[in-house]
Design an enzyme around this catalytic site. Structure first.
Site, PDB file in Angstrom:
ATOM      1  N   LYS A   1       0.817  -1.214   0.000  1.00  0.00           N
ATOM      2  CA  LYS A   1       0.000   0.000   0.000  1.00  0.00           C
ATOM      3  C   LYS A   1       0.849   1.260   0.000  1.00  0.00           C
ATOM      4  O   LYS A   1       0.518   2.231  -0.684  1.00  0.00           O
ATOM      5  CB  LYS A   1      -0.968  -0.007   1.185  1.00  0.00           C
ATOM      6  CG  LYS A   1      -2.191  -0.870   0.905  1.00  0.00           C
ATOM      7  CD  LYS A   1      -3.068  -1.005   2.137  1.00  0.00           C
ATOM      8  CE  LYS A   1      -4.141  -2.060   1.908  1.00  0.00           C
ATOM      9  NZ  LYS A   1      -4.581  -2.662   3.182  1.00  0.00           N
TER      10      LYS A   1
ATOM     11  N   LYS B   1      -7.700 -13.987 -14.373  1.00  0.00           N
ATOM     12  CA  LYS B   1      -8.502 -13.892 -13.154  1.00  0.00           C
ATOM     13  C   LYS B   1      -9.560 -12.820 -13.306  1.00  0.00           C
ATOM     14  O   LYS B   1      -9.273 -11.726 -13.787  1.00  0.00           O
ATOM     15  CB  LYS B   1      -7.586 -13.563 -11.981  1.00  0.00           C
ATOM     16  CG  LYS B   1      -8.286 -13.601 -10.655  1.00  0.00           C
ATOM     17  CD  LYS B   1      -7.304 -13.534  -9.494  1.00  0.00           C
ATOM     18  CE  LYS B   1      -8.055 -13.667  -8.191  1.00  0.00           C
ATOM     19  NZ  LYS B   1      -8.061 -12.523  -7.348  1.00  0.00           N
TER      20      LYS B   1
ATOM     21  N   LYS C   1     -12.270  -6.765 -10.561  1.00  0.00           N
ATOM     22  CA  LYS C   1     -12.777  -5.460 -10.998  1.00  0.00           C
ATOM     23  C   LYS C   1     -11.654  -4.506 -11.361  1.00  0.00           C
ATOM     24  O   LYS C   1     -11.842  -3.579 -12.121  1.00  0.00           O
ATOM     25  CB  LYS C   1     -13.698  -4.850  -9.948  1.00  0.00           C
ATOM     26  CG  LYS C   1     -13.155  -4.879  -8.552  1.00  0.00           C
ATOM     27  CD  LYS C   1     -14.173  -4.339  -7.558  1.00  0.00           C
ATOM     28  CE  LYS C   1     -13.763  -4.625  -6.130  1.00  0.00           C
ATOM     29  NZ  LYS C   1     -14.118  -5.969  -5.672  1.00  0.00           N
TER      30      LYS C   1
END
Ligand code: TRP
Length: 331
Positions: A111, A194, A197
């Protein structure tokens, strides 16, 4: 009966990949265990969503899971921020969570690499909050995938550390678990392997998608120029199309296209039409249910109210015992 907790981040709409992964597992689980499902709205605050959007996404997530068949009569379905006990346990667990350990978390490092301008303390302590979500109900099993395994390791560390520090056998050490549901990896439509979204427009089929949207997406799925020899091994993109077909079409239909692949008469256009049609048949009732539930504010409000009551009953008990163990006692 065993207690199982699962948190659902309010990010985007459910797609077929979610359905055949997490959701199917939840549906099986809710009949086999004492389940608590919550929408992790506190967790989503690390990226500072707009206040108007936050409420709408939480509602959307609830509507979609309910439409899939998550049953509020047997499970507690609640919003994380409706359980204040979790925030207090989070505070308490922070005292035994070491910063060095948190800095080494794979997802934290990922992150801060992706968004170096927003390295807030909430990101660092994400695993502590997740541990609190689980330990607040003393859950021993958590239905999560591989990407969450490290977070569960933190949870076990905190449970164990707490027990040792205070010389108690209080928190269980939870493990990842799926309820015998075969977790299929659902491929995407763009050949990326895969369904997700974040993989880009057109890769995922969402449960809310209208028939023409599904048709368009499936017809654009990546294929190749077709087999040239009988019984040839399928390249990955074709294997993927078959995998999708197996999820939604009958065995006979799948066999028909297997045969036509093997004798080189297959026409991918026909196969995609069939996949799109069967996907529509599969998605239609869920999509209609999503619409119905999304417009029923009363129902959603009732579900989360009752869910919060059940969750708080269990949360209050754990928290009050934890406070006593720590030495926070009334005079
Ligand atoms: N971290 C989980 C995810 O990203 C969501 C989550 C938050 C969770 N708290 C949890 C999952 C507790 C299971 C149990 O998917």
């Amino acid at each position: 009966m065993e207690t199982v907790v699962s948190g659902i981040r309010p990010t985007g709409n459910l797609h077929l990949g979610n359905y055949f992964g997490a959701v199917k597992n939840f549906l099986k689980m809710q009949n086999d265990a004492n389940c608590l499902f919550f929408v992790a709205d506190y967790h989503s605050l690390t990226t500072h969503p707009h206040p108007d959007n936050l409420n709408a996404t939480v509602k959307q997530v609830l509507a979609e899971y309910l439409a899939c068949g998550l049953n509020p009569d047997v499970s507690a379905i609640y919003v994380q921020s409706d359980l204040p006990e979790v925030a207090e346990l989070f505070l308490l667990l922070n005292m035994i969570a070491y910063t060095g350990e948190l800095e080494r978390s794979v997802s934290f490092k990922e992150k801060i690499r992706k968004d170096p301008d927003n390295v807030n303390a909430g990101l660092l302590t994400y695993p502590v909050l997740m541990a609190s979500d689980i330990l607040i109900h003393k859950a021993a099993k958590v239905p999560v995938g591989k990407d969450q395994e490290q977070h569960l390791e933190y949870t076990r560390n905190y449970a164990n550390r707490f027990n040792h520090l205070y010389g108690v056998e209080f928190f269980p050490e939870p493990v990842a678990y799926n309820f015998g549901v075969n977790l299929v990896k659902v491929p995407g439509l763009d050949g990326s392997g895969k369904m997700g979204k974040s993989e880009g427009e057109g890769n995922a089929v969402f449960l809310k998608d209208e028939p023409d949207v599904i048709r368009k997406k499936v017809m654009r799925a990546v294929t190749d120029s077709g087999p040239t020899e009988p019984n040839q091994k399928k390249p990955e993109v074709i294997e993927n199309l078959f995998t999708l077909m197996k999820l939604v079409s009958s065995d006979d239909t799948v066999q028909h296209f297997e045969d036509s692949y093997n004798n080189c008469s297959i026409r991918y256009g026909d196969m995609k039409k069939q996949v799109a049609e069967d996907m529509n048949i599969f998605v239609a009732p869920i999509r209609e249910k999503i619409k119905e539930i999304s417009s029923d504010d009363k129902l959603i409000s009732k579900v989360v109210k009752e869910g919060a009551e059940k969750a708080r009953e269990s949360g209050r008990k754990t928290l009050s015992e934890a406070r006593k163990i720590i030495g926070i006692r009334s005079f």
